[in-house]
Design an enzyme around this catalytic site. Structure first.
Site, PDB file in Angstrom:
ATOM      1  N   SER A   1       0.786  -1.126  -0.054  1.00 28.69           N
ATOM      2  CA  SER A   1       0.003  -0.140   0.089  1.00 28.69           C
ATOM      3  C   SER A   1       0.770   1.143  -0.113  1.00 28.69           C
ATOM      4  CB  SER A   1      -0.810   0.055   1.283  1.00 28.69           C
ATOM      5  OG  SER A   1      -1.590  -1.048   1.587  1.00 28.69           O
TER       6      SER A   1
ATOM      7  N   HIS B   1      -0.755  -2.325  -7.498  1.00 32.45           N
ATOM      8  CA  HIS B   1      -1.462  -1.857  -6.327  1.00 32.45           C
ATOM      9  C   HIS B   1      -3.176  -2.179  -6.305  1.00 32.45           C
ATOM     10  CE1 HIS B   1      -2.979   1.188  -3.055  1.00 32.45           C
ATOM     11  NE2 HIS B   1      -3.005   0.040  -2.547  1.00 32.45           N
TER      12      HIS B   1
ATOM     13  N   GLU C   1      -3.290   0.167  -9.491  1.00 41.13           N
ATOM     14  CA  GLU C   1      -2.316   1.391  -9.728  1.00 41.13           C
ATOM     15  C   GLU C   1      -1.033   0.291 -10.134  1.00 41.13           C
ATOM     16  OE1 GLU C   1      -2.761   5.130  -7.236  1.00 41.13           O
ATOM     17  OE2 GLU C   1      -2.313   3.447  -6.099  1.00 41.13           O
TER      18      GLU C   1
ATOM     19  N   ASN D   1      -4.452   6.885  -3.085  1.00 40.47           N
ATOM     20  CA  ASN D   1      -4.536   7.040  -1.834  1.00 40.47           C
ATOM     21  C   ASN D   1      -3.707   8.504  -1.265  1.00 40.47           C
ATOM     22  OD1 ASN D   1      -5.656   4.490  -1.113  1.00 40.47           O
ATOM     23  ND2 ASN D   1      -3.797   3.514  -0.579  1.00 40.47           N
TER      24      ASN D   1
HETATM   25  N1  LIG Z   1      -6.469  -4.645   3.025  1.00 39.12           N
HETATM   26  C1  LIG Z   1      -6.225  -3.764   2.175  1.00 39.12           C
HETATM   27  O1  LIG Z   1      -7.012  -2.822   2.071  1.00 39.12           O
HETATM   28  C2  LIG Z   1      -5.219  -3.397   1.176  1.00 39.12           C
HETATM   29  C3  LIG Z   1      -5.297  -2.541   0.242  1.00 39.12           C
HETATM   30  C4  LIG Z   1      -4.218  -2.667  -0.731  1.00 39.12           C
HETATM   31  C5  LIG Z   1      -2.873  -3.227  -0.534  1.00 39.12           C
HETATM   32  N2  LIG Z   1      -2.815  -3.928   0.718  1.00 39.12           N
HETATM   33  C6  LIG Z   1      -1.608  -4.554   1.097  1.00 39.12           C
HETATM   34  O2  LIG Z   1      -1.549  -5.822   0.696  1.00 39.12           O
HETATM   35  C7  LIG Z   1      -0.651  -6.515   1.565  1.00 39.12           C
HETATM   36  C8  LIG Z   1      -1.301  -7.719   2.308  1.00 39.12           C
HETATM   37  O3  LIG Z   1      -2.292  -6.927   3.031  1.00 39.12           O
HETATM   38  P1  LIG Z   1      -3.723  -7.887   3.529  1.00 39.12           P
HETATM   39  O4  LIG Z   1      -4.865  -6.808   3.910  1.00 39.12           O
HETATM   40  O5  LIG Z   1      -3.981  -8.915   2.666  1.00 39.12           O
HETATM   41  O6  LIG Z   1      -3.121  -8.687   4.851  1.00 39.12           O
HETATM   42  P2  LIG Z   1      -3.623  -9.905   5.463  1.00 39.12           P
HETATM   43  O7  LIG Z   1      -3.133  -9.699   6.787  1.00 39.12           O
HETATM   44  O8  LIG Z   1      -4.988 -10.021   5.472  1.00 39.12           O
HETATM   45  O9  LIG Z   1      -2.643 -11.104   4.641  1.00 39.12           O
HETATM   46  C9  LIG Z   1      -1.180 -11.138   4.833  1.00 39.12           C
HETATM   47  C10 LIG Z   1      -1.175 -12.565   4.792  1.00 39.12           C
HETATM   48  O10 LIG Z   1       0.289 -12.545   4.441  1.00 39.12           O
HETATM   49  C11 LIG Z   1       0.733 -13.829   4.917  1.00 39.12           C
HETATM   50  N3  LIG Z   1       2.376 -13.932   5.319  1.00 39.12           N
HETATM   51  C12 LIG Z   1       2.939 -13.099   6.127  1.00 39.12           C
HETATM   52  N4  LIG Z   1       3.971 -13.156   6.116  1.00 39.12           N
HETATM   53  C13 LIG Z   1       4.560 -14.204   5.186  1.00 39.12           C
HETATM   54  C14 LIG Z   1       5.632 -14.802   4.794  1.00 39.12           C
HETATM   55  N5  LIG Z   1       6.662 -14.574   5.330  1.00 39.12           N
HETATM   56  N6  LIG Z   1       5.495 -15.739   3.803  1.00 39.12           N
HETATM   57  C15 LIG Z   1       4.106 -16.099   3.175  1.00 39.12           C
HETATM   58  N7  LIG Z   1       3.099 -15.309   3.549  1.00 39.12           N
HETATM   59  C16 LIG Z   1       3.234 -14.561   4.711  1.00 39.12           C
HETATM   60  C17 LIG Z   1      -0.009 -13.925   6.503  1.00 39.12           C
HETATM   61  O11 LIG Z   1      -0.049 -15.294   6.904  1.00 39.12           O
HETATM   62  C18 LIG Z   1      -1.258 -13.230   5.754  1.00 39.12           C
HETATM   63  O12 LIG Z   1      -2.183 -14.518   5.409  1.00 39.12           O
HETATM   64  C19 LIG Z   1       0.174  -5.550   2.409  1.00 39.12           C
HETATM   65  O13 LIG Z   1       1.222  -5.033   2.132  1.00 39.12           O
HETATM   66  C20 LIG Z   1      -1.123  -4.490   2.449  1.00 39.12           C
HETATM   67  O14 LIG Z   1      -0.338  -3.225   2.694  1.00 39.12           O
HETATM   68  C21 LIG Z   1      -3.824  -4.090   1.557  1.00 39.12           C
END
Ligand SMILES: NC(=O)c1ccc[n+]([C@@H]2O[C@H](COP(=O)([O-])OP(=O)(O)OC[C@H]3O[C@@H](n4cnc5c(N)ncnc54)[C@H](O)[C@@H]3O)[C@@H](O)[C@H]2O)c1
Length: 290
Positions: free
Chosen positions: A118, A139, A151, A190
């Site tokens: 993000s 993104h 993005e 954002n």
């Molecule tokens: N949630 C949102 O609205 C959103 C929007 C855009 C971007 N993002 C970005 O997307 C990414 C993920 O966010 P999310 O909301 O899906 O998080 P989340 O916590 O729902 O999922 C993250 C996943 O990554 C796994 N993980 C962590 N470390 C790991 C590793 N070393 N190897 C393999 N898997 C691993 C976790 O077990 C978890 O299942 C982040 O970088 C976040 O900033 C999130």
């Protein structure tokens, strides 16, 4: 576009959505996470979401056909023949670096690598791999299956071909690329939203308007589904505060400095829906108090 296999690492909220849209497009997906339990949970979530698409007639294939395209593996070796790797693990640079270093040692020369971060600069994440010219930011927005914008972010070393590949891939999965030509904090959407949201908070802080009136105005005048305070309570004030602070730290630009009213609410534990109190107050059943 010639793409057969996508490897998605991180099977949480975003990874699930990304795997789903790829599978619905006909691409084979391998999803990876830290345990089989997490992967099983992810498959369950995706099955539920694909079923909703099927019930509403938004996909022509049956649920099993789509789900059969998604395999799971905790072994990065499964990324060896992937055309594209998309990372969606926790938003921590050290974790993303660790993941990409491992993937870098197995991925093919032509594999494109992408991060769904993000806010972390793409250039900084790409510094962990040996071919940063093959690295691009993708993104997605939450919920991924519903949101049409993605993005595509160019890191300092991203090649023209990789940047274009990012755009082509986004179109291939039925979404619209928003091209981010420079690796700037908060990217585009954002970044714009942050400034607007913080101005709304300052107007509340100054007593110019209430959150109710600002939310109502943003819905009725600008066609937003939700106003900034309603959205803020849903996301969690501490989550937004962290994002704004990161951008401020990078830019040292006062436009991105989180208003006092927001910082105080977070200190008080008024984080939004999850704590029953944020910009609004909530009943235990989650409904808003009048
Ligand atoms: N949630 C949102 O609205 C959103 C929007 C855009 C971007 N993002 C970005 O997307 C990414 C993920 O966010 P999310 O909301 O899906 O998080 P989340 O916590 O729902 O999922 C993250 C996943 O990554 C796994 N993980 C962590 N470390 C790991 C590793 N070393 N190897 C393999 N898997 C691993 C976790 O077990 C978890 O299942 C982040 O970088 C976040 O900033 C999130």
């Amino acid at each position: 576009m010639d793409i057969n296999k996508v490897f998605v690492v991180g099977a949480g909220t975003m990874g699930n959505g990304i795997a789903q849209v790829c599978a619905q497009t006909g691409i084979s997906v391998v999803m990876s996470d830290m345990s089989q339990d997490l992967l099983d949970k992810a498959l369950k979530n995706i099955t539920w979401s694909v079923s909703k698409f099927s019930e509403k007639g938004k996909i022509s294939e049956d649920v099993d056909t789509v789900m059969d395209r998604i395999q799971t593996s905790s072994d990065y070796q499964a990324a060896a023949d992937a055309d594209l790797i998309i990372e969606a693990v926790f938003e921590k640079l050290a974790i993303k670096h660790e993941v990409f270093k491992k993937l870098d040692s197995v991925a093919g020369d032509k594999t494109i690598m992408a991060s769904n971060t993000s806010a972390i600069p793409i250039t900084e994440i790409a510094s962990a791999v040996s071919r940063p010219e093959n690295f691009v930011g993708l993104h997605f927005f939450n919920p991924v299956p519903m949101m049409a914008a993605v993005e595509v972010i160019r890191g300092i070393s991203t090649s023209d071909e990789t940047f274009q590949y990012g755009a082509d891939f986004v179109r291939f999965i039925g979404k619209e690329p928003i091209m981010v030509n420079t690796d700037i904090a908060g990217f585009i959407l954002n970044r714009i939203n942050m400034v607007s949201n913080m101005e709304a908070m300052r107007l509340v802080e100054q007593g110019v308007a209430t959150p109710e009136d600002i939310d109502k105005g943003m819905r009725l005048a600008f066609g937003r589904k939700m106003g900034p305070f309603e959205t803020g309570d849903l996301v969690g004030l501490e989550v937004s505060l962290m994002a704004y602070t990161n951008v401020y730290e990078e830019e040292k630009d006062l436009r991105f400095y989180p208003p006092s009213i927001m910082r105080r609410k977070v200190l008080a534990g008024h984080l939004g829906r999850k704590t029953g109190k944020g910009w609004y107050d909530y009943n235990p059943d989650g409904s808003r108090k009048k």
